[in-house]
Design an enzyme around this catalytic site. Structure first.
Site, PDB file in Angstrom:
ATOM      1  N   ASP A  48       0.810  -1.077  -0.010  1.00 19.00           N
ATOM      2  CA  ASP A  48      -0.092  -0.515   0.175  1.00 19.00           C
ATOM      3  C   ASP A  48       0.952   1.462  -0.206  1.00 19.00           C
ATOM      4  OD1 ASP A  48      -1.090   1.848   0.586  1.00 19.00           O
ATOM      5  OD2 ASP A  48      -3.086   1.025   1.876  1.00 19.00           O
ATOM      6  N   PRO A  69      -8.683   0.352  -3.513  1.00 24.63           N
ATOM      7  CA  PRO A  69     -10.342   1.245  -4.704  1.00 24.63           C
ATOM      8  C   PRO A  69     -10.331   0.549  -6.140  1.00 24.63           C
ATOM      9  CG  PRO A  69      -8.954   2.503  -4.147  1.00 24.63           C
ATOM     10  CD  PRO A  69      -8.174   1.669  -3.560  1.00 24.63           C
ATOM     11  N   ALA A 109     -12.969  -9.035  -3.083  1.00 30.34           N
ATOM     12  CA  ALA A 109     -14.402  -8.571  -2.979  1.00 30.34           C
ATOM     13  C   ALA A 109     -14.157  -7.074  -2.421  1.00 30.34           C
ATOM     14  CB  ALA A 109     -14.105  -9.194  -0.787  1.00 30.34           C
ATOM     15  N   ARG A 154     -13.383  -4.226  -6.103  1.00 30.08           N
ATOM     16  CA  ARG A 154     -14.522  -4.028  -6.911  1.00 30.08           C
ATOM     17  C   ARG A 154     -14.190  -4.634  -8.424  1.00 30.08           C
ATOM     18  NH1 ARG A 154     -16.915  -2.010  -3.777  1.00 30.08           N
ATOM     19  NH2 ARG A 154     -17.693  -0.074  -3.972  1.00 30.08           N
ATOM     20  N   ASP A 179     -16.249 -11.752  -4.466  1.00 30.20           N
ATOM     21  CA  ASP A 179     -17.152 -10.701  -4.249  1.00 30.20           C
ATOM     22  C   ASP A 179     -17.648  -9.927  -4.936  1.00 30.20           C
ATOM     23  OD1 ASP A 179     -19.550 -10.802  -2.215  1.00 30.20           O
ATOM     24  OD2 ASP A 179     -18.948  -8.982  -1.495  1.00 30.20           O
ATOM     25  N   GLU A 189     -20.752  -6.888 -12.815  1.00 28.96           N
ATOM     26  CA  GLU A 189     -22.027  -7.090 -11.738  1.00 28.96           C
ATOM     27  C   GLU A 189     -23.252  -7.144 -12.163  1.00 28.96           C
ATOM     28  OE1 GLU A 189     -20.039  -7.626  -8.384  1.00 28.96           O
ATOM     29  OE2 GLU A 189     -21.017  -5.219  -7.760  1.00 28.96           O
ATOM     30  N   HIS A 216     -21.595 -10.052  -4.226  1.00 28.01           N
ATOM     31  CA  HIS A 216     -21.301  -8.373  -3.932  1.00 28.01           C
ATOM     32  C   HIS A 216     -22.056  -8.472  -2.430  1.00 28.01           C
ATOM     33  CE1 HIS A 216     -19.846  -3.817  -4.843  1.00 28.01           C
ATOM     34  NE2 HIS A 216     -20.149  -4.423  -3.366  1.00 28.01           N
TER      35      HIS A 216
HETATM   36  P1  NAD Z   1      -9.755   2.690   1.773  1.00 28.17           P
HETATM   37  O1  NAD Z   1      -9.596   3.950   0.806  1.00 28.17           O
HETATM   38  O2  NAD Z   1      -9.961   3.568   2.862  1.00 28.17           O
HETATM   39  O3  NAD Z   1      -8.368   1.635   1.737  1.00 28.17           O
HETATM   40  C1  NAD Z   1      -7.832   1.285   0.440  1.00 28.17           C
HETATM   41  C2  NAD Z   1      -7.027   1.216   0.263  1.00 28.17           C
HETATM   42  O4  NAD Z   1      -6.457   0.823  -0.591  1.00 28.17           O
HETATM   43  C3  NAD Z   1      -5.402   2.845   0.438  1.00 28.17           C
HETATM   44  O5  NAD Z   1      -5.143   2.743   1.636  1.00 28.17           O
HETATM   45  C4  NAD Z   1      -5.178   3.604  -0.746  1.00 28.17           C
HETATM   46  O6  NAD Z   1      -4.033   3.806  -0.383  1.00 28.17           O
HETATM   47  C5  NAD Z   1      -5.088   1.625  -1.149  1.00 28.17           C
HETATM   48  N1  NAD Z   1      -4.606   1.675  -2.637  1.00 28.17           N
HETATM   49  C6  NAD Z   1      -4.418   2.606  -3.397  1.00 28.17           C
HETATM   50  N2  NAD Z   1      -4.307   2.224  -4.496  1.00 28.17           N
HETATM   51  C7  NAD Z   1      -3.436   1.036  -4.496  1.00 28.17           C
HETATM   52  C8  NAD Z   1      -2.306   0.312  -5.348  1.00 28.17           C
HETATM   53  N3  NAD Z   1      -2.613   0.373  -6.416  1.00 28.17           N
HETATM   54  N4  NAD Z   1      -2.066  -1.040  -4.483  1.00 28.17           N
HETATM   55  C9  NAD Z   1      -1.580  -0.820  -3.370  1.00 28.17           C
HETATM   56  N5  NAD Z   1      -2.837  -0.204  -2.402  1.00 28.17           N
HETATM   57  C10 NAD Z   1      -3.584   0.883  -2.996  1.00 28.17           C
HETATM   58  O7  NAD Z   1     -11.155   1.706   0.877  1.00 28.17           O
HETATM   59  P2  NAD Z   1     -11.847   0.376   1.944  1.00 28.17           P
HETATM   60  O8  NAD Z   1     -13.088   1.337   2.315  1.00 28.17           O
HETATM   61  O9  NAD Z   1     -10.780   0.229   2.592  1.00 28.17           O
HETATM   62  O10 NAD Z   1     -12.537   0.221   0.635  1.00 28.17           O
HETATM   63  C11 NAD Z   1     -11.330  -0.843  -0.117  1.00 28.17           C
HETATM   64  C12 NAD Z   1     -11.981  -1.738  -1.249  1.00 28.17           C
HETATM   65  O11 NAD Z   1     -13.155  -1.967  -1.012  1.00 28.17           O
HETATM   66  C13 NAD Z   1     -13.179  -0.883  -2.491  1.00 28.17           C
HETATM   67  O12 NAD Z   1     -12.627  -0.963  -3.235  1.00 28.17           O
HETATM   68  C14 NAD Z   1     -14.371  -0.353  -2.294  1.00 28.17           C
HETATM   69  O13 NAD Z   1     -15.051  -0.446  -3.054  1.00 28.17           O
HETATM   70  C15 NAD Z   1     -14.546  -1.827  -1.855  1.00 28.17           C
HETATM   71  N6  NAD Z   1     -16.033  -2.003  -1.406  1.00 28.17           N
HETATM   72  C16 NAD Z   1     -16.430  -3.632  -1.639  1.00 28.17           C
HETATM   73  C17 NAD Z   1     -17.427  -4.070  -0.599  1.00 28.17           C
HETATM   74  C18 NAD Z   1     -18.248  -5.401  -0.725  1.00 28.17           C
HETATM   75  O14 NAD Z   1     -19.201  -5.505  -0.480  1.00 28.17           O
HETATM   76  N7  NAD Z   1     -16.961  -6.119  -1.415  1.00 28.17           N
HETATM   77  C19 NAD Z   1     -17.761  -3.128   0.171  1.00 28.17           C
HETATM   78  C20 NAD Z   1     -17.251  -1.859   0.945  1.00 28.17           C
HETATM   79  C21 NAD Z   1     -16.035  -1.576   0.121  1.00 28.17           C
END
Ligand code: NAD
Length: 328
Positions: A175, A206, A232, A234, A258, A263, A294
């Site tokens: 990260d 993200p 899980a 996107r 997920d 989707e 999802h």
């Molecule tokens: P967040 O913003 O808190 O964390 C994302 C992390 O990814 C950050 O620390 C960022 O620095 C890091 N990052 C960005 N680009 C990167 C890269 N190229 N390599 C490594 N790390 C990188 O987000 P979150 O709330 O933890 O959400 C994470 C993901 O989960 C998002 O894609 C969100 O859409 C998804 N999500 C899925 C569900 C589900 O139901 N499956 C629900 C909520 C969120």
């Protein structure tokens, strides 16, 4: 104060009723998304809240809301790409989202998928469905003896890290943002080290132009052939045809997803016998692949938090008290 909540699912109704019972607010609900066709329903309300997959509609929606005297649009979801923020600004509409409703919800699904993969549950179920109870090829590893590799240790990735650390696993993460509070939980490494050394790789970035299709054949070729892959985050973070090939060519041991590119054609729907896309059909047919629609976020705690946080923000904004969750 009168608030209208658009696109309310049946499972949200009770939490909304509970909220109303505890607060001095009148809440109405409907089951349609906000759009050009449905914006008129907001007339006579002080505030509105929605959750939906598609756009809120044309600029006219924002103009109409402004003409009704509405000052905000509350989203009870995280993503706000469905909002035209320029149109909102032009029409003095403050937009709020729910940035974190329960990171534990998604991370516990990751744990469930991991255990399913590690203990070969899909293979066992497939065999048993035709009377085969053999032990052939299903000896499994143990979590405390494994390395869990996290790509993106933000809110959800951190919660995943804490769960696996508590189970005694070695946790590594790639990260660009290093969080000192995770120093006792994980070791930061580069992406390549995560790909090459992990027994479980789990995606939590993200979706951005940088992460779109970041997981492709190059990545799968670096993974250990005994390792499992979980997404899980996107769907479009993964190039699906490359995941399918990696599984078909046994470059990896299994996968759980997920989220899936495209989707919106399937999630939340009962498609019965309708034909699914080719890659999804292939994944669903593999006993070492688990697909969930999802549902990472979909827990009682998360749904309640989404409703409460969105309503609290709406009420605060209507009372001119501001909000920490303004996105516009
Ligand atoms: P967040 O913003 O808190 O964390 C994302 C992390 O990814 C950050 O620390 C960022 O620095 C890091 N990052 C960005 N680009 C990167 C890269 N190229 N390599 C490594 N790390 C990188 O987000 P979150 O709330 O933890 O959400 C994470 C993901 O989960 C998002 O894609 C969100 O859409 C998804 N999500 C899925 C569900 C589900 O139901 N499956 C629900 C909520 C969120």
């Amino acid at each position: 104060m009168k608030i209208l909540m658009y696109n309310v699912r049946q499972d949200e109704e009770q939490d909304i009723k509970n909220y109303q019972a505890k607060h001095d607010v009148e809440i109405s609900t409907n089951n349609v998304p906000l759009s050009d066709k449905t914006v008129a329903l907001a007339a006579g309300y002080d505030g509105i809240i929605t959750q939906q997959h598609g756009s809120l509609g044309s600029e006219k929606v924002y103009e109409k809301l402004h003409s009704f005297g509405i000052k905000q649009i509350g989203l009870r979801i995280t993503g706000y790409e469905i909002v035209d923020l320029d149109a909102a600004r032009k029409n003095d509409l403050v937009v709020t989202n729910v940035p974190a409703y329960s990171p534990r919800s998604v991370s516990e699904l990751v744990l469930a998928h991991t255990m399913w993969l590690v203990r070969h549950m899909g293979i066992l179920t497939a065999r048993e469905s035709h009377g085969n109870f053999s032990w052939n090829g299903i000896e499994s590893g143990e979590i405390h003896d494994m390395t869990i590799g996290i790509i993106g240790a933000g809110k959800i990735g951190s919660a995943v890290a804490r769960i696996f650390r508590a189970l005694g696993a070695t946790v590594i993460a790639a990260d660009p943002v290093k969080r000192p509070e995770l120093n006792d939980t994980l070791t930061y490494v580069d992406h390549e080290t995560v790909f090459k050394t992990s027994d479980i790789i789990t995606m939590h970035t993200p979706l951005t132009s940088e992460t779109h299709h970041m997981i492709d054949e190059t990545f799968f070729r670096q993974m250990k052939s005994s390792a499992f892959f979980i997404n899980a985050s996107r769907g479009p973070v993964v190039k699906t045809e490359d995941l399918v090939s990696a599984l078909e060519n046994r470059e990896i041991a299994g996968a759980a997803i997920d989220t899936y590119e495209g989707e919106s054609a399937t999630v939340g729907k009962n498609l019965d016998s309708k034909v699914l896309d080719k890659n999804l059909q292939k994944l669903l047919a593999m006993p070492n692949v688990n697909v969930s629609p999802h549902v990472g976020f979909y827990t009682d705690v998360a749904v309640k938090n989404m409703i409460e946080i969105a309503l609290n923000d709406t009420i605060d904004i209507l009372n001119d008290a501001g909000s920490l969750h303004i996105v516009s």
